[in-house]
Design an enzyme around this catalytic site. Structure first.
Site, PDB file in Angstrom:
ATOM      1  N   ASP A 213      -1.324  -1.288  -1.528  1.00  0.00           N
ATOM      2  CA  ASP A 213      -0.984   0.046  -2.037  1.00  0.00           C
ATOM      3  C   ASP A 213      -1.413   1.119  -1.021  1.00  0.00           C
ATOM      4  O   ASP A 213      -2.477   1.006  -0.407  1.00  0.00           O
ATOM      5  CB  ASP A 213      -1.732   0.262  -3.366  1.00  0.00           C
ATOM      6  CG  ASP A 213      -1.516   1.651  -3.928  1.00  0.00           C
ATOM      7  OD1 ASP A 213      -0.387   1.951  -4.353  1.00  0.00           O
ATOM      8  OD2 ASP A 213      -2.479   2.445  -3.915  1.00  0.00           O
TER       9      ASP A 213
ATOM     10  N   ASP B   8     -11.319   8.628  -0.799  1.00  0.00           N
ATOM     11  CA  ASP B   8     -10.777   7.817   0.288  1.00  0.00           C
ATOM     12  C   ASP B   8     -11.844   6.950   0.942  1.00  0.00           C
ATOM     13  O   ASP B   8     -12.824   7.471   1.476  1.00  0.00           O
ATOM     14  CB  ASP B   8     -10.157   8.756   1.345  1.00  0.00           C
ATOM     15  CG  ASP B   8      -9.067   8.059   2.137  1.00  0.00           C
ATOM     16  OD1 ASP B   8      -9.168   7.993   3.363  1.00  0.00           O
ATOM     17  OD2 ASP B   8      -8.129   7.559   1.484  1.00  0.00           O
TER      18      ASP B   8
ATOM     19  N   ASN C 252      -7.267   1.388  -0.717  1.00  0.00           N
ATOM     20  CA  ASN C 252      -7.434   2.574   0.148  1.00  0.00           C
ATOM     21  C   ASN C 252      -8.422   3.556  -0.463  1.00  0.00           C
ATOM     22  O   ASN C 252      -9.010   4.383   0.248  1.00  0.00           O
ATOM     23  CB  ASN C 252      -6.067   3.269   0.317  1.00  0.00           C
ATOM     24  CG  ASN C 252      -6.197   4.649   0.945  1.00  0.00           C
ATOM     25  OD1 ASN C 252      -6.584   4.771   2.108  1.00  0.00           O
ATOM     26  ND2 ASN C 252      -5.947   5.696   0.157  1.00  0.00           N
TER      27      ASN C 252
ATOM     28  N   GLU D 160       2.761  -1.068   1.463  1.00  0.00           N
ATOM     29  CA  GLU D 160       3.535   0.076   0.975  1.00  0.00           C
ATOM     30  C   GLU D 160       3.433   1.199   1.996  1.00  0.00           C
ATOM     31  O   GLU D 160       2.422   1.886   2.106  1.00  0.00           O
ATOM     32  CB  GLU D 160       3.040   0.565  -0.382  1.00  0.00           C
ATOM     33  CG  GLU D 160       3.970   1.624  -0.970  1.00  0.00           C
ATOM     34  CD  GLU D 160       3.249   2.770  -1.624  1.00  0.00           C
ATOM     35  OE1 GLU D 160       2.012   2.829  -1.537  1.00  0.00           O
ATOM     36  OE2 GLU D 160       3.911   3.626  -2.225  1.00  0.00           O
TER      37      GLU D 160
ATOM     38  N   ARG E  37      -4.452   9.328   6.989  1.00  0.00           N
ATOM     39  CA  ARG E  37      -5.345   8.169   6.838  1.00  0.00           C
ATOM     40  C   ARG E  37      -6.735   8.578   6.365  1.00  0.00           C
ATOM     41  O   ARG E  37      -7.395   7.803   5.661  1.00  0.00           O
ATOM     42  CB  ARG E  37      -5.453   7.415   8.171  1.00  0.00           C
ATOM     43  CG  ARG E  37      -4.378   6.365   8.442  1.00  0.00           C
ATOM     44  CD  ARG E  37      -3.028   6.958   8.778  1.00  0.00           C
ATOM     45  NE  ARG E  37      -2.028   5.965   9.144  1.00  0.00           N
ATOM     46  CZ  ARG E  37      -1.659   5.722  10.394  1.00  0.00           C
ATOM     47  NH1 ARG E  37      -2.183   6.430  11.382  1.00  0.00           N
ATOM     48  NH2 ARG E  37      -0.755   4.793  10.671  1.00  0.00           N
TER      49      ARG E  37
ATOM     50  N   ARG F 241      12.909  -7.760  -4.116  1.00  0.00           N
ATOM     51  CA  ARG F 241      12.069  -7.570  -5.304  1.00  0.00           C
ATOM     52  C   ARG F 241      12.872  -6.866  -6.374  1.00  0.00           C
ATOM     53  O   ARG F 241      13.408  -5.779  -6.147  1.00  0.00           O
ATOM     54  CB  ARG F 241      10.825  -6.730  -4.959  1.00  0.00           C
ATOM     55  CG  ARG F 241       9.879  -6.485  -6.129  1.00  0.00           C
ATOM     56  CD  ARG F 241       8.670  -5.640  -5.735  1.00  0.00           C
ATOM     57  NE  ARG F 241       9.073  -4.280  -5.392  1.00  0.00           N
ATOM     58  CZ  ARG F 241       8.291  -3.419  -4.750  1.00  0.00           C
ATOM     59  NH1 ARG F 241       7.066  -3.774  -4.355  1.00  0.00           N
ATOM     60  NH2 ARG F 241       8.725  -2.214  -4.471  1.00  0.00           N
TER      61      ARG F 241
ATOM     62  N   ASN G  93      11.527   1.376  -7.392  1.00  0.00           N
ATOM     63  CA  ASN G  93      10.192   0.819  -7.609  1.00  0.00           C
ATOM     64  C   ASN G  93       9.517   1.553  -8.756  1.00  0.00           C
ATOM     65  O   ASN G  93      10.103   2.493  -9.341  1.00  0.00           O
ATOM     66  CB  ASN G  93       9.370   0.844  -6.319  1.00  0.00           C
ATOM     67  CG  ASN G  93       8.863   2.245  -5.976  1.00  0.00           C
ATOM     68  OD1 ASN G  93       9.263   3.238  -6.571  1.00  0.00           O
ATOM     69  ND2 ASN G  93       7.966   2.307  -4.994  1.00  0.00           N
TER      70      ASN G  93
END
Ligand code: QV4
Ligand code: CA
Length: 467
Positions: free
Chosen positions: A212, A182, A115, A248, A173, A352, A313
């Site tokens: 990610d 970004d 990203n 994610e 975003r 996981r 996590n």
């Protein structure tokens, strides 16, 4: 043929929800910050023989070297290039790890940071794990190459260029998450650079990717670079196998973006899993283990075949990211083991297990912390419970011990008569139990005694632990 042409014309592709684990292997382990040479040895020595399905590895691509604080774990989430060259090892070591793990039936899943690149305040120079030059201020990454044209700046309208309001899907975003430069993933050039990186890893033999910060990428942009990916390496995977994708997306409800927007690309991390289960095992808000009878979609979790689940996590075990105070970590060892045991026994989602390092509360890197015995043995549980109906039995055992009273009771196990090894206190080796033995009688009932001071406060038996 026309049908197939239509599909390709529409740019549709079958997203990949299967982790491509070998039969009977139902879980992966996150070997956070482990080196490639050590993972290769761990696959051969332990993970292969003990039935682990795969390993999530830390980002293998070149990252910035942060000096203040000194070499924090999170520098690996600030890419400088897509060269396989980090503190975990170089490309040769990475290739050797993938080959040796695949050869013993253990898959490799790569944490793909696509990203963004490094932080806007990353400066310039060659302070990077492979010595590549970069200039964060000019958004110049010649080792890819990326230049200012390849970043989202013009599309972000917040005061500091960063994500400020998670209820505005556009800025989530198009703006910088914690100041990270970004990438403009609507550009085919950027999509192609990302796909080239992922294809390089696919050709080496990896089985899939953790994407990610997927919440910070438009689902359509992700789909666009996924459509450019090769099928998996036929040395270890059947022809036409697509890379396993798990994105994610932290969705605990109440934000503009929801996990379901990403189901078309692959699986999604289900953060509600650890948050809700932690609340139950901690007995907060009047929650009880007995309420877990309808655990899964009945608790508002996403469909099981879209879920990647975990107790904690690498972020929320050290105070980063989301999940809230209820998240169980190794700091609450006994409750944590109950949570991991329950997760591995229950058929919901693809599971996981976390392996990690600690020094201090914000622990950086040091000695590996988690013990291996339970997750290793509980995996057999998942396999059997996945095939048979999940009984309330396991819940009742955990619940009783949970109330810190000793448990001594006879329960219906639903298992055939015989002697079973408890896979928490020991193993079934050479036709014997190294830990507690449970006698199941002809009517399926068995007596269980658990001390409330036991370090491992639960018992687990399954079809394959029968002598
Ligand atoms: C700081 C300031 C910024 C400033 C910037 C200038 O906060 O305002 O603009 O400097 O450079 C580190 C530092 C952070 C710093 C940033 C950029 O902690 O203070 O910004 O670098 O220099 C990990 C860590 C972050 C770390 C990041 C990059 O958690 O602390 O930031 O790596 O090194 C949301 C997201 C979710 C994300 C979660 C943490 O939706 O996707 O936050 N989780 C994933 C990973 C996580 C990683 C990232 C995303 C970023 O699991 O480990 O963040 O790749 O919920
Ligand atoms: Ca973005």
């Amino acid at each position: 043929m026309r049908f197939l042409l239509l599909l390709s014309a529409l740019g549709l592709c079958w997203a990949q929800y299967s982790p491509h684990t070998q039969d009977g292997r139902t879980s992966m382990v996150h070997l956070f910050e482990w080196r490639w040479v050590d993972i290769a040895k761990e696959c051969e020595r332990y993970l292969g023989p003990k039935g682990f399905g795969g390993v999530q590895v830390s980002p293998p691509n070149e990252n910035i070297v942060v000096h203040n604080p000194s070499r924090p774990w999170w520098e690996r989430y600030q890419p400088i290039s897509y060269k396989i060259c980090t503190r975990s090892g170089n490309e040769d070591e990475f290739r050797d790890m993938v080959t040796r793990c695949n050869n013993v039936g253990v898959r490799i899943y790569v944490d793909a940071v696509v990203n963004h690149m490094c932080g806007a305040g990353g400066g310039e120079g060659t302070s990077s794990t492979c010595g590549s030059y970069y200039n964060a201020h000019k958004e110049d990454f010649p080792a890819v190459p990326y230049s200012g044209w390849d970043f989202n700046d013009g599309k972000c309208h917040t005061s500091n260029g960063e994500v400020q309001n998670y209820n505005d899907a556009n800025q989530v975003r198009n703006c910088r998450v914690t100041g990270l430069l970004d990438l403009a993933l609507e550009k085919d050039y950027v999509r192609t650079k990302v796909a080239d990186y992922l294809n390089h890893l696919i050709d080496i033999g990896v089985a899939g990717f953790r994407l990610d910060a997927a919440k910070h990428m438009w689902p359509g942009d992700i789909k666009a670079f996924l459509n450019k990916l090769h099928n998996l390496n036929t040395k270890w995977f059947s022809a036409g196998s697509k890379p396993f994708i798990y994105q994610e997306v932290i969705d605990l409800g109440g934000e503009a973006i929801s996990s379901s927007e990403y189901f078309g690309n692959g699986r999604v991390t289900e953060f509600k899993y650890g948050a809700k289960l932690g609340t139950v095992i901690r007995k907060w808000n009047g929650e009880k283990m007995a309420y877990l009878k309808n655990w899964g979609e009945g608790w508002g979790l996403m469909p099981s075949d879209r879920a990647l689940v975990f107790i904690d996590n690498h972020d929320n075990q050290r105070g980063h990211g989301a999940g809230g105070a209820s998240i169980l970590t190794f700091w609450d060892a006994r409750l944590y083991k109950m949570g991991v045991g329950f997760m591995l026994a229950h058929p919901y989602g693809f599971t996981r297990v976390m392996s990690s390092y600690r020094w201090d509360r914000n622990f950086q890197n040091g000695k590996s912390k988690n013990s291996w015995s339970q997750p290793r043995n509980e995996k057999g549980l998942k396999r059997s419970s996945a095939s048979s109906h999940f009984t309330v039995l396991n819940l009742r055992i955990i619940m009783s011990v949970y109330f810190f009273r000793a448990l001594s009771t006879t329960l219906q196990t639903g298992l055939p008569a015989g002697t079973y090894c408890d896979v928490i206190s020991g193993d079934k080796i050479d036709g014997n139990c190294t830990g507690i033995k449970i006698q199941v009688s002809g009517d399926g009932r068995a007596h269980f005694s658990i001390s409330n001071s036991a370090e491992d406060p639960f018992i687990a038996i399954h079809a394959e632990s029968k002598l």
